[in-house]
Design an enzyme around this catalytic site. Sequence first.
Site, short mmCIF file in Angstrom:
data_model
loop_
_atom_site.label_atom_id
_atom_site.label_comp_id
_atom_site.label_asym_id
_atom_site.label_seq_id
_atom_site.Cartn_x
_atom_site.Cartn_y
_atom_site.Cartn_z
CB THR A 1 -0.95 0.00 1.22
OG1 THR A 1 -1.41 -1.34 1.44
CG2 THR A 1 -2.14 0.90 0.96
CG ASP B 1 5.18 2.71 6.90
OD1 ASP B 1 5.00 1.78 6.09
OD2 ASP B 1 6.15 2.75 7.69
N GLY B 2 2.26 1.77 5.55
CA GLY B 2 1.18 0.80 5.67
C GLY B 2 1.09 0.24 7.08
CB ALA B 3 -0.90 -0.52 9.47
CG ASP B 4 1.45 -5.93 9.07
OD1 ASP B 4 1.39 -6.24 7.88
OD2 ASP B 4 2.51 -5.54 9.61
CE LYS C 1 4.83 0.58 9.72
NZ LYS C 1 4.50 -0.08 8.45
N GLY C 2 5.26 -4.41 10.58
CA GLY C 2 6.38 -5.34 10.57
C GLY C 2 6.14 -6.59 9.75
N GLY C 3 5.00 -6.61 9.01
CA GLY C 3 4.75 -7.75 8.13
C GLY C 3 5.85 -7.94 7.12
CD GLU D 1 7.78 -0.45 7.96
OE1 GLU D 1 7.31 -0.64 6.84
OE2 GLU D 1 7.47 -1.15 8.94
C1 5RP Z 1 6.36 -3.64 6.53
C2 5RP Z 1 5.05 -3.15 7.03
C3 5RP Z 1 3.98 -2.92 6.01
O1 5RP Z 1 3.68 -1.57 5.98
C4 5RP Z 1 2.79 -3.75 6.38
O2 5RP Z 1 3.16 -5.11 6.37
C5 5RP Z 1 1.60 -3.53 5.41
O3 5RP Z 1 1.94 -3.95 4.14
P1 5RP Z 1 0.85 -4.06 2.96
O4 5RP Z 1 0.44 -2.67 2.63
O5 5RP Z 1 1.57 -4.77 1.85
O6 5RP Z 1 -0.29 -4.89 3.50
O7 5RP Z 1 4.84 -2.92 8.19
O8 5RP Z 1 7.23 -3.92 7.60
#
Ligand code: 5RP
Length: 235
Positions: A35, A86-89, A104-106, A113
């Site tokens: 994202t 930034d994105g998030a899980d 976060k951290g996926g 980050e």
């Molecule tokens: C990476 C992250 C990403 O922002 C999180 O995993 C979301 O990713 P995506 O937008 O692909 O779902 O924290 O460390």
Amino acid sequence: MKRPGGTEEQKRRAGESAARAVSDGDVVGLGTGSTAAVAIRALGRRVDSGLDVRGVPTSYQSRALARDAGIPLTTLDDALPDVAIDGADQIAGLERDGPADVIKGGGAAHAREKIVDAAADRFVVVADPTKLADDLDAPVPIEVLSDAVSVVESALVALGGEPTLRAAERKDGPVVTENGNLVVDCGFGAIGDPASLADGIAALPGVVEHGLFVGMVDEVHVGVADGVEVYPRES
Ligand code: 5RP
């Protein structure tokens, strides 16, 4: 740990909305993940059209994307971000007063980050609706020095967690972060008090950084079927 996410359209709406929130002259923290990648590409198109910004990448992925998109880069040594995208899980607490909490951290990039996102005046999270939850209950990614994995795992069990060393998918053995460390994903069930858990994990010797981002988020842009929902909602 990555879980199946929303649609490309939802991510596109969220990422493009956040890219529109960047102003001329801004230094922009560039997040990691699919994202955030949409936001980086959208920002690159604005740079093509004359927008003057500099990006601070949070990972190899975001640096490569930014270079490809033509976004000039800088470092935290030279400039602090006006805004980070930034994105998030997982995201909880969108409808309450005060900042949402996120995991976060996926992508195993949460240490860098967190440094960039925390340094920004304004931290904007971009997500699709599958990331929203009433309470945080996803496993918390924890970057750990390799020598400390066993002791950290034992300490996480004592904190009520169920730790699992993250395995690589196209390499034998564990995921190794860009900082040369390993990642333990630790389930805690529903996290009633994210701030106190964050403090407890951070205090463990050998923990480099964890993926609980508590009290940091200023805005969340959620891409939905027919547009974008921005939190906190304007009253
Ligand atoms: C990476 C992250 C990403 O922002 C999180 O995993 C979301 O990713 P995506 O937008 O692909 O779902 O924290 O460390």
